[in-house]
Design a protein around this motif. Structure first.
Motif, mmCIF file in Angstrom:
data_model
loop_
_atom_site.group_PDB
_atom_site.id
_atom_site.type_symbol
_atom_site.label_atom_id
_atom_site.label_comp_id
_atom_site.label_asym_id
_atom_site.label_seq_id
_atom_site.Cartn_x
_atom_site.Cartn_y
_atom_site.Cartn_z
ATOM 1 N N ARG A 45 2.641 26.174 3.070
ATOM 2 C CA ARG A 45 2.008 25.610 1.947
ATOM 3 C C ARG A 45 1.499 24.762 2.510
ATOM 4 N NH1 ARG A 45 6.636 28.132 -2.722
ATOM 5 N NH2 ARG A 45 5.468 29.995 -3.005
ATOM 6 N N ARG A 46 2.081 24.131 2.799
ATOM 7 C CA ARG A 46 1.111 22.441 3.176
ATOM 8 C C ARG A 46 0.284 22.367 4.230
ATOM 9 N NH1 ARG A 46 7.038 20.217 2.328
ATOM 10 N NH2 ARG A 46 6.911 20.394 4.754
ATOM 11 N N HIS A 47 0.441 23.204 5.367
ATOM 12 C CA HIS A 47 0.086 23.736 6.436
ATOM 13 C C HIS A 47 -1.767 24.473 5.328
ATOM 14 C CE1 HIS A 47 -2.178 24.362 10.354
ATOM 15 N NE2 HIS A 47 -1.435 25.268 9.912
ATOM 16 N N ASN A 49 -2.716 24.588 2.728
ATOM 17 C CA ASN A 49 -2.865 23.839 1.323
ATOM 18 C C ASN A 49 -3.462 25.301 0.213
ATOM 19 O OD1 ASN A 49 -3.749 22.408 -0.633
ATOM 20 N ND2 ASN A 49 -5.573 22.333 -0.066
ATOM 21 N N ASP A 50 -2.425 26.305 0.649
ATOM 22 C CA ASP A 50 -1.950 27.492 -0.304
ATOM 23 C C ASP A 50 -1.030 28.059 -0.473
ATOM 24 O OD1 ASP A 50 -4.170 29.550 -0.987
ATOM 25 O OD2 ASP A 50 -2.570 30.500 -0.455
#
Length: 329
Positions: A45-47, A49-50
């Motif tokens: 999710r961090r990678h 941004n979703d």
């Protein structure tokens, strides 16, 4: 960001999460704890941004980005597995190769079960991903590059290499109580007058070509993207369908339909495997082709006397898959 800065194991976790749509199930699939899988999801999710997975009621759904990611990740892992498994020699019993094969629902029905049995005996670690034929797939080379094999009727003139593997013939399917049935047969005029249920996969079937030769344009009342549903459309209606005999016999016992000879000379159906020329020399691909070849040869063996014989078709692999047949006298 370069690949060296990314933990590529996250791709495996990403595929499992997007396919399972469930953190717990993805963890079980990868033999990983739920907390470890939750940690992988957080990193992903961090990678990106979703959120990737969002809760809707008691279930999870993919975000629009995740929907776009899934086929890309699947294809990437397939290629990675393919790259890591390539050697100068292919050992079926130790291989974990993953193949991609396109075929019609008819071929899936009659061919896949004996093919999987043959593969399980010789190469239990091999995985086969089967895909249906879709519109436009038989007109270009693009899809041939994306899959290991396409098993479709001869006559589509796909680029690449091809070889006939299975033969069948067309028969008529009608409801047993259809008033046009006389002594278990239909007349040629019946086919011209009756409403048809037809399989439309972008090109005329050999049976359609024969009707065209005889000057008959079928009155197609119902069209489907595959053959498997046709027996159930015929049942209880006045429809007639022209289908491959092997398929018809599969449904004869539990769908209300009668298998009837065509009122014209037998129309052979020749199924062939097609592959891109860049796969021709690959040892794993050669093994796959040989396995498909053996299964097709076993299916084409002469039927026992009590069974309905399948008309023998020319196996010399000429490019004329839709022979012109003379009208019945």
């Amino acid at each position: 960001m370069g690949l060296g800065a990314i933990d590529l194991n996250l791709l495996v976790a990403l595929e499992a999460l997007l396919e399972e749509k469930n953190v717990t199930h993805a963890g079980v699939r990868l033999s990983t704890s739920q907390s470890a899988m939750s940690g992988s999801l957080a990193r992903l999710r961090r990678h990106f941004n979703d959120e990737l997975l969002v809760r809707v009621g008691r279930e999870y759904e993919l975000t629009p980005l995740a929907e776009r990611l899934l086929p890309v990740v699947q294809a990437s892992l397939y290629k990675a597995e393919e790259a890591m498994s390539l050697t100068r020699h292919f050992e079926p019993s130790r291989s974990r190769q993953r193949f991609s094969v396109v075929m019609s629902d008819y071929v899936m029905t009659v061919f896949v079960e004996p093919l999987l049995r043959a593969i399980a005996q010789e190469a239990p670690g091999v995985r086969i991903d089967f895909h249906p034929i879709v519109d436009g797939q038989l007109e270009t080379e693009t899809h041939l590059r994306c899959h290991d094999l396409m098993i479709v009727p001869l006559g589509y003139q796909l680029p690449g290499v091809s070889e006939a593997v299975m033969h069948d013939r067309f028969v008529c399917l009608v409801d047993p109580d259809n008033p046009r049935l006389v002594d278990g047969r239909l007349a040629l005029r019946d086919l011209a007058e009756m409403p048809h249920a037809a399989c439309g996969i972008g090109k005329l079937t050999p049976a359609d070509r024969q009707l065209e030769t005889l000057g008959i344009t079928p009155k197609v009342q119902v069209s489907t993207p595959g053959f498997n549903v046709l027996p159930f459309l015929v049942s209880g209606t006045d429809l007639v369908a022209l289908v491959p005999e092997r398929l018809a016999r599969r449904y004869e016992g539990f769908a209300r339909c009668a298998v009837v000879p065509t009122p014209f000379p037998d129309v052979p159906l020749v199924e062939a495997m097609y592959w891109h020329h860049n796969r021709h020399a690959d040892p794993a691909h050669r093994w796959l082709r040989e396995t498909v070849r053996k299964v097709g040869a076993a299916l084409d063996k002469p039927a026992p006397p009590e069974a309905v014989e399948i008309a023998d078709a020319d196996a010399s692999h000429e490019e004329r898959a839709f022979p012109e047949l003379a009208p019945a006298s």
